[in-house]
Motif scaffolding. Structure first.
Motif, PDB file in Angstrom:
ATOM      1  N   SER A 135      45.963  39.077  33.551  1.00 55.85           N
ATOM      2  CA  SER A 135      44.600  39.680  34.160  1.00 55.85           C
ATOM      3  C   SER A 135      44.044  38.542  35.100  1.00 55.85           C
ATOM      4  O   SER A 135      43.638  39.062  36.062  1.00 55.85           O
ATOM      5  CB  SER A 135      43.896  40.258  33.327  1.00 55.85           C
ATOM      6  OG  SER A 135      43.081  39.359  32.353  1.00 55.85           O
ATOM      7  N   VAL A 136      43.746  37.359  34.870  1.00 58.35           N
ATOM      8  CA  VAL A 136      43.263  36.371  35.474  1.00 58.35           C
ATOM      9  C   VAL A 136      44.001  36.130  36.965  1.00 58.35           C
ATOM     10  O   VAL A 136      43.282  35.900  37.787  1.00 58.35           O
ATOM     11  CB  VAL A 136      43.056  35.026  34.679  1.00 58.35           C
ATOM     12  CG1 VAL A 136      44.347  34.329  34.396  1.00 58.35           C
ATOM     13  CG2 VAL A 136      42.265  34.171  35.554  1.00 58.35           C
ATOM     14  N   VAL A 137      45.396  36.224  36.686  1.00 62.52           N
ATOM     15  CA  VAL A 137      45.992  36.250  37.985  1.00 62.52           C
ATOM     16  C   VAL A 137      46.025  37.217  39.072  1.00 62.52           C
ATOM     17  O   VAL A 137      45.686  37.126  40.254  1.00 62.52           O
ATOM     18  CB  VAL A 137      47.514  36.125  37.571  1.00 62.52           C
ATOM     19  CG1 VAL A 137      48.423  35.939  38.959  1.00 62.52           C
ATOM     20  CG2 VAL A 137      47.853  34.991  36.626  1.00 62.52           C
ATOM     21  N   TYR A 138      45.556  38.162  38.488  1.00 67.69           N
ATOM     22  CA  TYR A 138      45.190  39.706  39.150  1.00 67.69           C
ATOM     23  C   TYR A 138      44.021  39.419  39.857  1.00 67.69           C
ATOM     24  O   TYR A 138      43.784  39.715  40.957  1.00 67.69           O
ATOM     25  CB  TYR A 138      45.240  40.808  38.385  1.00 67.69           C
ATOM     26  CG  TYR A 138      46.946  41.444  38.115  1.00 67.69           C
ATOM     27  CD1 TYR A 138      47.419  42.039  39.103  1.00 67.69           C
ATOM     28  CD2 TYR A 138      47.442  41.553  36.971  1.00 67.69           C
ATOM     29  CE1 TYR A 138      48.809  42.464  38.903  1.00 67.69           C
ATOM     30  CE2 TYR A 138      48.533  41.994  36.736  1.00 67.69           C
ATOM     31  CZ  TYR A 138      49.231  42.552  37.639  1.00 67.69           C
ATOM     32  OH  TYR A 138      50.398  42.915  37.416  1.00 67.69           O
ATOM     33  N   GLY A 139      43.026  39.040  39.021  1.00 68.85           N
ATOM     34  CA  GLY A 139      41.582  38.583  39.467  1.00 68.85           C
ATOM     35  C   GLY A 139      41.622  37.536  40.586  1.00 68.85           C
ATOM     36  O   GLY A 139      41.057  37.652  41.499  1.00 68.85           O
ATOM     37  N   ILE A 236      38.358  42.630  36.900  1.00 69.41           N
ATOM     38  CA  ILE A 236      37.115  43.257  37.545  1.00 69.41           C
ATOM     39  C   ILE A 236      35.788  42.404  37.644  1.00 69.41           C
ATOM     40  O   ILE A 236      35.241  42.710  38.808  1.00 69.41           O
ATOM     41  CB  ILE A 236      37.077  44.591  36.730  1.00 69.41           C
ATOM     42  CG1 ILE A 236      36.323  45.738  37.616  1.00 69.41           C
ATOM     43  CG2 ILE A 236      36.347  44.338  35.406  1.00 69.41           C
ATOM     44  CD1 ILE A 236      36.848  46.204  38.582  1.00 69.41           C
ATOM     45  N   GLN A 237      35.691  41.687  36.737  1.00 71.74           N
ATOM     46  CA  GLN A 237      34.428  40.878  36.810  1.00 71.74           C
ATOM     47  C   GLN A 237      34.650  39.944  38.174  1.00 71.74           C
ATOM     48  O   GLN A 237      33.559  39.610  38.832  1.00 71.74           O
ATOM     49  CB  GLN A 237      34.220  40.018  35.655  1.00 71.74           C
ATOM     50  CG  GLN A 237      33.364  39.122  35.585  1.00 71.74           C
ATOM     51  CD  GLN A 237      33.114  38.069  34.671  1.00 71.74           C
ATOM     52  OE1 GLN A 237      33.877  38.233  33.541  1.00 71.74           O
ATOM     53  NE2 GLN A 237      32.411  37.146  34.564  1.00 71.74           N
ATOM     54  N   MET A 238      35.831  39.357  38.259  1.00 69.55           N
ATOM     55  CA  MET A 238      36.065  38.552  39.659  1.00 69.55           C
ATOM     56  C   MET A 238      35.871  39.153  40.960  1.00 69.55           C
ATOM     57  O   MET A 238      35.667  38.388  42.040  1.00 69.55           O
ATOM     58  CB  MET A 238      37.369  37.860  39.322  1.00 69.55           C
ATOM     59  CG  MET A 238      37.487  37.003  38.130  1.00 69.55           C
ATOM     60  SD  MET A 238      39.230  36.420  38.036  1.00 69.55           S
ATOM     61  CE  MET A 238      39.160  35.205  39.238  1.00 69.55           C
TER      62      MET A 238
END
Length: 306
Positions: A135-139, A236-238
């Motif tokens: 998910s961090v990559v998507y962010g 989503i946070q990013m």
């Protein structure tokens, strides 16, 4: 004779192995149940402390629009309104599911009904690859591509509900697509053959027979995707802006339950009001996850009854 009777009554090695396997399986299931109960108890005990220890009104917490647990409002009550985060979570979840569903159904129909060979050899590996991306990559992609694109097209800072919707749309699309493919493949082949034998075209068969028969499975896929979108935190946070404000449009910074939790849980002291209200948000998130799971099972049972 007695020796023969003893041998017949004695348990065989396979019977002992079967009993041992059943015991191990029972202990594993019992451990899983105890872990789930412990998680619910832990989160509930921490989350309910806001209402029973700090004496915060439940409705003020659920429907309040001001979020600043460290200060008191004009009425002398702590500003712990969770409604902006709840609204942000529901809006990005429903919008992302609304956008992802038609794409997922279209891709699934292509993979199962139009070109199964390309679907199996090309699209299926691509979908599996997208599911495995962290998910961090998507962010990071959302932060580098989607946020500037939203800023250039719609104005504002680029952070907000719209950017979060696009990121979650890409994240849940592989999951919804793969589950929709399974639902379409589960439709019996003789349904298609009977429809074609009655003179229906291929598209009429897909629309009126295959898709309608697979509706419970498709709904299950959509709800499962919504559950993942609702619980997503880092990506989503990013991109959402992390402003605990009630969203008035799609391009102003907002926040979700998960974004506020990830930012604040490590910066508070255990047992304080600031920490307890974050656990209350975690309890809301856990209850919503439970709701999505129950809804998925109900849809599955309804489909099985048909």
């Amino acid at each position: 004779m007695e020796d023969l009777q003893v041998k017949l009554l004695k348990k065989s090695k396979k019977a002992k192995l079967e009993k041992f396997g059943k015991t191990i399986s029972f202990l594993a299931i019992l451990l899983i149940v105890l872990v789930v109960i412990a998680i619910f108890y832990f989160v509930a005990s921490k989350g309910l402390a806001t209402f029973f220890v700090d004496k915060v009104n439940f409705f003020d917490f659920l429907f309040g629009k001001e979020w600043n647990p460290g200060t008191l409002g004009p009425d002398g009550k702590p500003m712990v309104g969770a409604f902006p985060m709840l609204a942000g979570s529901f809006i990005v979840t429903f919008l992302s599911a609304l956008i992802a569903t038609p794409f997922a159904i279209g891709a699934a129909v292509f993979m199962t009904e139009i070109s199964p060979k390309i679907g199996t050899k090309v699209l299926q590996p691509v979908i599996e690859l997208l599911v495995g991306i962290p998910s961090v990559v998507y962010g990071f992609i959302g932060l580098s591509v989607i946020v500037p694109a939203v800023r250039n097209v719609f104005g504002g800072s680029g952070f907000g509900i719209l950017a979060g919707t696009f990121v979650l749309f890409v994240m849940i699309l592989p999951t919804v697509t793969s589950m929709t493919v399974d639902a379409l493949k589960a439709v019996p082949r003789h349904y298609r053959e009977a429809s074609l034998a009655l003179g229906a075209t291929r598209w009429q068969t897909i629309y009126k027979v295959v898709l309608r028969s697979a509706i419970p499975g498709i709904l299950t896929a959509v709800v499962f995707g919504m559950a993942r979108a609702f619980g997503e935190a880092l990506a989503i946070q990013m991109v959402i802006g992390n402003a605990a404000l009630l969203p008035h449009n799609l391009i102003t910074p907002a926040s979700t339950l998960t974004s506020v939790l990830t930012m604040g849980i490590g910066n508070t002291i255990m047992g304080t009001l600031e920490n307890n209200v974050l656990w209350s948000l975690a309890l809301l998130l856990l209850l919503m996850s439970l709701f999505f799971n129950i809804l998925t099972r109900l849809i599955g049972k309804k489909g099985a009854m048909k």
